[in-house]
Design an enzyme around this catalytic site. Structure first.
Site, PDB file in Angstrom:
ATOM      1  N   CYS A 103       0.820  -1.216   0.000  1.00  0.00           N
ATOM      2  CA  CYS A 103       0.000   0.000   0.000  1.00  0.00           C
ATOM      3  C   CYS A 103       0.853   1.264   0.000  1.00  0.00           C
ATOM      4  O   CYS A 103       0.469   2.275  -0.596  1.00  0.00           O
ATOM      5  CB  CYS A 103      -0.982  -0.002   1.165  1.00  0.00           C
ATOM      6  SG  CYS A 103      -0.220  -0.039   2.797  1.00  0.00           S
ATOM      7  N   ARG A 109     -10.666  -0.725   1.544  1.00  0.00           N
ATOM      8  CA  ARG A 109      -9.999  -2.026   1.647  1.00  0.00           C
ATOM      9  C   ARG A 109     -10.918  -3.109   2.219  1.00  0.00           C
ATOM     10  O   ARG A 109     -10.461  -4.152   2.673  1.00  0.00           O
ATOM     11  CB  ARG A 109      -8.734  -1.883   2.493  1.00  0.00           C
ATOM     12  CG  ARG A 109      -7.711  -0.963   1.821  1.00  0.00           C
ATOM     13  CD  ARG A 109      -6.464  -0.775   2.649  1.00  0.00           C
ATOM     14  NE  ARG A 109      -5.537   0.099   1.924  1.00  0.00           N
ATOM     15  CZ  ARG A 109      -4.717   0.946   2.504  1.00  0.00           C
ATOM     16  NH1 ARG A 109      -4.694   1.048   3.827  1.00  0.00           N
ATOM     17  NH2 ARG A 109      -3.896   1.695   1.788  1.00  0.00           N
ATOM     18  N   CYS A 160      -3.263  -2.779  -1.461  1.00  0.00           N
ATOM     19  CA  CYS A 160      -2.232  -3.651  -0.899  1.00  0.00           C
ATOM     20  C   CYS A 160      -1.706  -4.708  -1.862  1.00  0.00           C
ATOM     21  O   CYS A 160      -1.205  -5.750  -1.432  1.00  0.00           O
ATOM     22  CB  CYS A 160      -2.766  -4.321   0.368  1.00  0.00           C
ATOM     23  SG  CYS A 160      -3.192  -3.121   1.654  1.00  0.00           S
ATOM     24  N   LYS A 217      -5.323  -6.472  14.912  1.00  0.00           N
ATOM     25  CA  LYS A 217      -5.178  -5.059  14.556  1.00  0.00           C
ATOM     26  C   LYS A 217      -6.510  -4.549  14.038  1.00  0.00           C
ATOM     27  O   LYS A 217      -7.079  -5.175  13.143  1.00  0.00           O
ATOM     28  CB  LYS A 217      -4.099  -4.908  13.487  1.00  0.00           C
ATOM     29  CG  LYS A 217      -3.887  -3.471  13.004  1.00  0.00           C
ATOM     30  CD  LYS A 217      -2.880  -3.402  11.869  1.00  0.00           C
ATOM     31  CE  LYS A 217      -2.713  -1.956  11.412  1.00  0.00           C
ATOM     32  NZ  LYS A 217      -1.784  -1.845  10.264  1.00  0.00           N
ATOM     33  N   SER A 277      -2.657   3.943  14.678  1.00  0.00           N
ATOM     34  CA  SER A 277      -2.467   5.392  14.624  1.00  0.00           C
ATOM     35  C   SER A 277      -3.647   6.172  15.182  1.00  0.00           C
ATOM     36  O   SER A 277      -3.457   7.138  15.932  1.00  0.00           O
ATOM     37  CB  SER A 277      -2.200   5.813  13.179  1.00  0.00           C
ATOM     38  OG  SER A 277      -3.270   5.433  12.326  1.00  0.00           O
ATOM     39  N   ARG A 282      -2.320   6.569   7.251  1.00  0.00           N
ATOM     40  CA  ARG A 282      -2.310   6.828   5.811  1.00  0.00           C
ATOM     41  C   ARG A 282      -1.722   8.192   5.496  1.00  0.00           C
ATOM     42  O   ARG A 282      -1.174   8.410   4.415  1.00  0.00           O
ATOM     43  CB  ARG A 282      -3.716   6.658   5.245  1.00  0.00           C
ATOM     44  CG  ARG A 282      -4.138   5.189   5.312  1.00  0.00           C
ATOM     45  CD  ARG A 282      -5.597   4.939   5.033  1.00  0.00           C
ATOM     46  NE  ARG A 282      -5.895   3.517   5.241  1.00  0.00           N
ATOM     47  CZ  ARG A 282      -7.104   3.001   5.236  1.00  0.00           C
ATOM     48  NH1 ARG A 282      -8.148   3.781   5.044  1.00  0.00           N
ATOM     49  NH2 ARG A 282      -7.282   1.706   5.435  1.00  0.00           N
ATOM     50  N   LYS A 335      -6.848  -8.728  10.851  1.00  0.00           N
ATOM     51  CA  LYS A 335      -6.726  -7.288  10.571  1.00  0.00           C
ATOM     52  C   LYS A 335      -8.042  -6.783  10.009  1.00  0.00           C
ATOM     53  O   LYS A 335      -8.507  -7.244   8.966  1.00  0.00           O
ATOM     54  CB  LYS A 335      -5.587  -7.021   9.592  1.00  0.00           C
ATOM     55  CG  LYS A 335      -5.395  -5.550   9.260  1.00  0.00           C
ATOM     56  CD  LYS A 335      -4.227  -5.367   8.305  1.00  0.00           C
ATOM     57  CE  LYS A 335      -4.041  -3.913   7.911  1.00  0.00           C
ATOM     58  NZ  LYS A 335      -2.909  -3.748   6.957  1.00  0.00           N
ATOM     59  N   GLU A 344      -9.503 -16.464  10.984  1.00  0.00           N
ATOM     60  CA  GLU A 344      -8.364 -15.907  10.253  1.00  0.00           C
ATOM     61  C   GLU A 344      -7.043 -16.224  10.955  1.00  0.00           C
ATOM     62  O   GLU A 344      -6.068 -16.643  10.320  1.00  0.00           O
ATOM     63  CB  GLU A 344      -8.521 -14.392  10.113  1.00  0.00           C
ATOM     64  CG  GLU A 344      -9.550 -13.948   9.095  1.00  0.00           C
ATOM     65  CD  GLU A 344      -8.992 -13.938   7.676  1.00  0.00           C
ATOM     66  OE1 GLU A 344      -7.897 -14.490   7.447  1.00  0.00           O
ATOM     67  OE2 GLU A 344      -9.661 -13.378   6.788  1.00  0.00           O
ATOM     68  N   TYR A 371       2.772   3.412  18.797  1.00  0.00           N
ATOM     69  CA  TYR A 371       3.440   4.695  18.622  1.00  0.00           C
ATOM     70  C   TYR A 371       3.750   5.331  19.975  1.00  0.00           C
ATOM     71  O   TYR A 371       4.513   6.296  20.036  1.00  0.00           O
ATOM     72  CB  TYR A 371       2.562   5.622  17.767  1.00  0.00           C
ATOM     73  CG  TYR A 371       2.262   5.003  16.423  1.00  0.00           C
ATOM     74  CD1 TYR A 371       3.189   5.057  15.394  1.00  0.00           C
ATOM     75  CD2 TYR A 371       1.059   4.322  16.193  1.00  0.00           C
ATOM     76  CE1 TYR A 371       2.935   4.453  14.169  1.00  0.00           C
ATOM     77  CE2 TYR A 371       0.792   3.728  14.970  1.00  0.00           C
ATOM     78  CZ  TYR A 371       1.735   3.785  13.968  1.00  0.00           C
ATOM     79  OH  TYR A 371       1.484   3.179  12.758  1.00  0.00           O
TER      80      TYR A 371
END
Length: 327
Positions: free
Chosen positions: A118, A220, A126, A251, A277, A203, A193, A236, A316
């Site tokens: 991406c 997405r 992606c 995530k 983020s 982004r 995810k 998953e 972060y």
């Protein structure tokens, strides 16, 4: 029954505390931008920067000095095209950066590479697009993902983290690595995810917002998970475990504590979570407006991830948390 007896004294509270966040749990994301001199603060992520190809070494060095054991690298190349060709070059941005990091720091810190397209495509999706179906072509993207993984491994990456949510990505990468002399390289799969609104500031940082037109999906959601689905979320991760993932991941994290706990209860694999983020930016915004105490809120959130079942945390907040843990 008096449960408050064990809460009156700070030392006793520490004795009976069940969960801790430690520096050993923390992974710091690092953004590397080709052609940038120095670093640029990301407006939607106060305190987080795009780093030039020399400045990112200073960022990693700071992490080492704080006692952080791992970073995960994201690249922002000058050239973005339909297939993310910079990511498929042994002289591409991430390959160069991994070599620089390993030559500079050796084994002082683990270098994890995010494996996706991406950040490298001009459409922000992606992988390779199937225009008829208006989604990412799974099989074509698996093929170039294997090439990308080998480039990362040859450059010296300590761990590879595929994040594109392609079906069978783990077994594809495992076979490619094993068949080319890299059976020792672990895979940390972004196994669960979600197609989340919490990714917005990332982004901005990675300059990877998806483009929509008559040939491209609007978002997405055709390959990342529906945020409403819990059983599928577990499935998953279990599929990726069966296919050879060494570490699983959920995530985002903060609104998905139930998923973290469910995955943890159904696997013996280590579990990572990505404190993304948007989650970071909300905490920063609240603190900058004087609405909440940043340090207290941050450490409460990070500890809650451990309580839910996370073994490691990409965040972060990692440097800020390490400073607090260092006293």
């Amino acid at each position: 029954m008096n449960l408050r007896r064990l809460r009156l004294n700070a030392n006793i509270r520490d004795l009976v505390r069940e969960n801790y966040i430690t520096k050993n749990d923390l992974i710091m994301p690092v953004f590397i931008k080709e052609g940038l001199d120095g670093k640029n603060e990301i407006p939607s992520m106060p305190g987080i920067y795009q780093n030039g190809e020399n400045a990112f070494l200073d960022e990693i060095n700071e992490c080492i000095n704080l006692g952080i054991k791992a970073v995960i690298l994201f690249g922002i190349p000058k050239l973005k095209d339909s297939c993310g060709s910079d990511a498929l070059s042994e002289e591409g941005l991430i390959a160069r950066s991994v070599r620089k990091a390993k030559e500079t720091f050796g084994d002082k810190i683990a270098i994890i590479t995010d494996l996706c397209f991406c950040e490298f495509t001009d459409h922000g999706h992606c992988g390779i697009i199937n225009p008829k179906l208006k989604t990412v072509d799974n099989e074509a993207t698996l093929e170039i993902s294997a090439k990308q993984a080998l480039i990362h491994a040859k450059a010296g990456a300590d761990m590879i983290a595929p994040s594109g949510m392609m079906d069978d990505i783990v077994i594809t990468l495992r076979d490619a690595l094993d068949n080319n002399g890299f059976s020792h390289i672990p895979i940390m799969s972004y196994s669960t995810k979600f197609a989340s609104a919490f990714y917005g500031p990332f982004r901005d940082a990675a300059e990877s917002a998806p483009v929509a037109n008559e040939y491209l999906p609007k978002n997405r959601k055709t390959y990342q998970m529906d945020t409403a689905n819990a059983r599928e979320a577990l499935l998953e991760s279990l599929i990726d475990e069966e296919q050879g993932a060494d570490i699983l991941m959920v995530k985002p994290a903060l609104s998905f504590m139930d998923i973290i706990k469910t995955v943890k209860e159904n696997t013996l694999k280590p579990l990572c979570i990505y404190n993304v983020s948007g989650e970071y930016s909300m905490v920063k915004a609240a603190s900058m407006n004087g609405w909440m105490d940043y340090s207290t809120l941050m450490m409460e959130i990070l500890t809650s991830f451990k309580r839910a079942g996370a073994d490691m945390v990409i965040s972060y907040h990692s440097k800020d948390a390490a400073k607090i843990l260092n006293g």
